[in-house]
Design a protein around this motif. Structure first.
Motif, PDB file in Angstrom:
ATOM      1  N   ILE A  73       0.682  -1.332  -0.148  1.00 10.42           N
ATOM      2  CA  ILE A  73      -0.086  -0.034  -0.035  1.00 10.42           C
ATOM      3  C   ILE A  73       0.890   1.114  -0.102  1.00 10.42           C
ATOM      4  O   ILE A  73       0.501   2.445   0.365  1.00 10.42           O
ATOM      5  CB  ILE A  73      -1.000   0.115   1.117  1.00 10.42           C
ATOM      6  CG1 ILE A  73      -0.299   0.000   2.461  1.00 10.42           C
ATOM      7  CG2 ILE A  73      -1.898  -1.223   1.022  1.00 10.42           C
ATOM      8  CD1 ILE A  73      -1.216   0.358   3.505  1.00 10.42           C
ATOM      9  N   ASP A  76      -0.717   4.426  -1.471  1.00 11.03           N
ATOM     10  CA  ASP A  76      -1.471   5.093  -0.651  1.00 11.03           C
ATOM     11  C   ASP A  76      -1.160   5.968   0.416  1.00 11.03           C
ATOM     12  O   ASP A  76      -1.488   6.941   0.514  1.00 11.03           O
ATOM     13  CB  ASP A  76      -2.321   3.980  -0.264  1.00 11.03           C
ATOM     14  CG  ASP A  76      -3.323   3.227  -1.425  1.00 11.03           C
ATOM     15  OD1 ASP A  76      -3.988   3.611  -1.992  1.00 11.03           O
ATOM     16  OD2 ASP A  76      -2.687   2.002  -1.808  1.00 11.03           O
ATOM     17  N   ALA A 439      -7.903  10.115   1.545  1.00 13.12           N
ATOM     18  CA  ALA A 439      -6.645   9.383   1.251  1.00 13.12           C
ATOM     19  C   ALA A 439      -6.641   8.375   2.515  1.00 13.12           C
ATOM     20  O   ALA A 439      -6.188   7.490   2.259  1.00 13.12           O
ATOM     21  CB  ALA A 439      -5.613  10.453   1.263  1.00 13.12           C
ATOM     22  N   ALA A 442      -8.929   5.705   1.613  1.00 12.53           N
ATOM     23  CA  ALA A 442      -8.182   4.751   0.427  1.00 12.53           C
ATOM     24  C   ALA A 442      -7.280   3.991   0.908  1.00 12.53           C
ATOM     25  O   ALA A 442      -7.158   2.729   0.566  1.00 12.53           O
ATOM     26  CB  ALA A 442      -7.814   5.785  -0.683  1.00 12.53           C
ATOM     27  N   ALA A 443      -6.437   4.395   1.959  1.00  9.81           N
ATOM     28  CA  ALA A 443      -5.426   3.608   2.676  1.00  9.81           C
ATOM     29  C   ALA A 443      -6.280   2.400   3.155  1.00  9.81           C
ATOM     30  O   ALA A 443      -5.887   1.062   3.391  1.00  9.81           O
ATOM     31  CB  ALA A 443      -4.668   4.328   3.515  1.00  9.81           C
ATOM     32  N   ALA A 446      -7.333  -0.328   0.898  1.00  9.49           N
ATOM     33  CA  ALA A 446      -6.350  -0.817   0.235  1.00  9.49           C
ATOM     34  C   ALA A 446      -5.816  -1.950   1.230  1.00  9.49           C
ATOM     35  O   ALA A 446      -5.188  -3.063   0.802  1.00  9.49           O
ATOM     36  CB  ALA A 446      -4.867  -0.166   0.039  1.00  9.49           C
TER      37      ALA A 446
END
Length: 457
Positions: A73, A76, A439, A442-443, A446
């Motif tokens: 990741i 990310d 963000a 999104a992490a 992921a």
């Protein structure tokens, strides 16, 4: 009709706290009259204790796994919007750390601080404990004094934003009327001392309804509209509660009236349990409940009764739980303060206790928001199956944070704490934005997608 609750649950202390409290008592803690009436330990007569830092090293990243870990990741967590990224992810079944980045470095916490408050409140105060609001005879003829015991959910009206609220001004007024009535009302909020507003808070948080000035005597958690979550809040909570009580009695307020010495209560009502208050605090990220609970923990542990005592109280409670306090600063109980600091490793240490059910903390798992289903995650993480993430959210102008549990499709659980913080949190010029929250989400997505194949590379 008397509102004296004779069968109210007593204060239950966890066994591991007995020795700690005994030491505090031997050190010279004296019971104060106002606090004794409220049923809580008072502010310590001795100076606020200096917590002993207990550093419990977190497991280092290991590649010892039967499952090849090749899913990264890195993109990310190093994107511009991910800011200064801190985090740790581990398998709950093996304790294997799959990902770690600045996990031991202290960072602003935002409302993830409420995990600290929740754990320390349950273990220090007891899940079944209730908080009293009491009325005593006053020093003048025809007078009474309302005494706050820390219940922020005390209702001023029939309805309240807090569905679990159990105590009301009208119930107290009815009991006083039945006992002969009153023409003058005094009030006692001495359980909490010092400033009612934390100096590092932004007044915009009060105006937009996120928090109120904090007192041991409050109604509706300081809301102007008691039925709305985000209603402007007061700077005079004690006075507002006294006014509401006086109005219900048809009496006047006189703040010079004090409790008649050696008198017995005329009436008493009780808050929801500490566990119920914690549930509301976590699901709704309720700042006022968090501040009251953190103050009560400090009082119970003899650390003091003002905002400055919160940090010492939290650290004493964390030390007793063998959770790392390296770099920890608990400037408040809600996470609103810009001065709060904590590491991802400390946060995961708390989550490990919750997951293991130690000290009866397993119940907190049920009170964490779930993605696309409840609380502050109700509309977030739509890229993950609904309800697969249970986590506490956090947001200030310094940081976005997320900490909790993920359940993968095969039932494997990941425990995680991730924070996207501004590079210079001490600068007033820095601020976060929705892009930073996106963000962070999104992490988290992921991490879920990688599952047990997540690698630290």
């Amino acid at each position: 009709m008397s509102t004296q609750q004779t069968d109210a649950p007593g204060r239950r202390r966890a066994p591991w706290l007995v020795a700690l409290l005994a030491i505090a008592l031997v050190a010279g803690l004296a019971l104060g009259a106002g606090v004794a009436r409220a049923g809580l330990l008072p502010e310590a007569a001795a100076p606020t204790p200096t917590p002993t830092e207990v550093v419990v090293p977190h497991p280092t990243v290991t590649t010892d796994s039967s499952t090849p870990r090749t899913c990264s990741i890195a993109d990310d967590v190093t994107s511009a919007d991910a800011l200064d990224f801190h985090g740790i992810v581990e398998r709950a079944d093996t304790g294997e750390v799959l990902f770690a980045r600045q996990e031991n470095e202290a960072t602003p916490t935002a409302s993830v601080m409420k995990l600290v408050t929740a754990v320390t409140a349950l273990t220090t105060l007891g899940a079944d404990t209730r908080l009293p609001t009491t009325v005593y005879p006053g020093t003048e003829a025809g007078s009474v004094v309302i005494v706050g015991g820390g219940d922020p959910t005390l209702r001023s009206q029939t309805t309240s934003y807090y569905a679990s609220a159990t105590a009301s001004i009208s119930e107290l007024a009815d009991a006083v009327t039945e006992a002969g009535g009153a023409t003058t009302v005094g009030y006692d909020d001495s359980l909490f001392t010092g400033d009612t507003w934390q100096s590092s808070w932004n007044d915009a948080d009060r105006i937009d309804g996120s928090t109120s000035a904090i007192s041991a005597l409050m109604i509706d958690a300081g809301r102007a509209d008691p039925t709305t979550e985000y209603s402007p809040r007061t700077l005079t909570p004690s006075e507002d509660a006294a006014d509401a009580f006086a109005n219900a009695l048809g009496a006047d307020v006189d703040d010079s009236i004090t409790i008649e010495p050696d008198s017995e209560p005329i009436a008493e009502v009780w808050s929801p349990t500490i566990e119920q208050l914690v549930e509301t605090m976590l699901l709704d990220s309720d700042n006022v409940i968090a501040e009251v609970l953190a103050r009560l923990v400090a009082i119970e542990l003899g650390a003091g009764s003002d905002f400055d005592a919160v940090d010492a109280g939290q650290q004493l409670a964390l030390d007793a739980l063998d959770v790392s306090t390296a770099g920890f600063v608990g400037a408040d109980g809600s996470g609103l303060s810009r001065d709060n600091r904590g590491s991802a490793a400390t946060i995961v240490g708390l989550l490990e206790l919750i997951d293991a059910g130690e000290h009866d903390l397993g119940v907190l798992r049920d009170y964490l928001p779930q993605n696309m289903q409840s609380g502050t995650l109700e509309t977030r993480l739509d890229g993950v199956p609904d309800g697969a993430v249970q986590a506490k959210t956090g947001y200030t102008d310094q940081v976005y944070a997320l900490a909790g549990f993920m359940v993968l499709p095969d039932g494997t659980q990941l425990t995680f704490a991730i924070l996207a913080a501004v590079p210079d949190p001490d600068s007033d010029a820095t601020t976060t934005s929705l892009a930073n929250r996106n963000a962070l989400d999104a992490a988290a997505t992921a991490i879920y997608d990688c599952g047990v194949e997540l690698t630290n590379r």
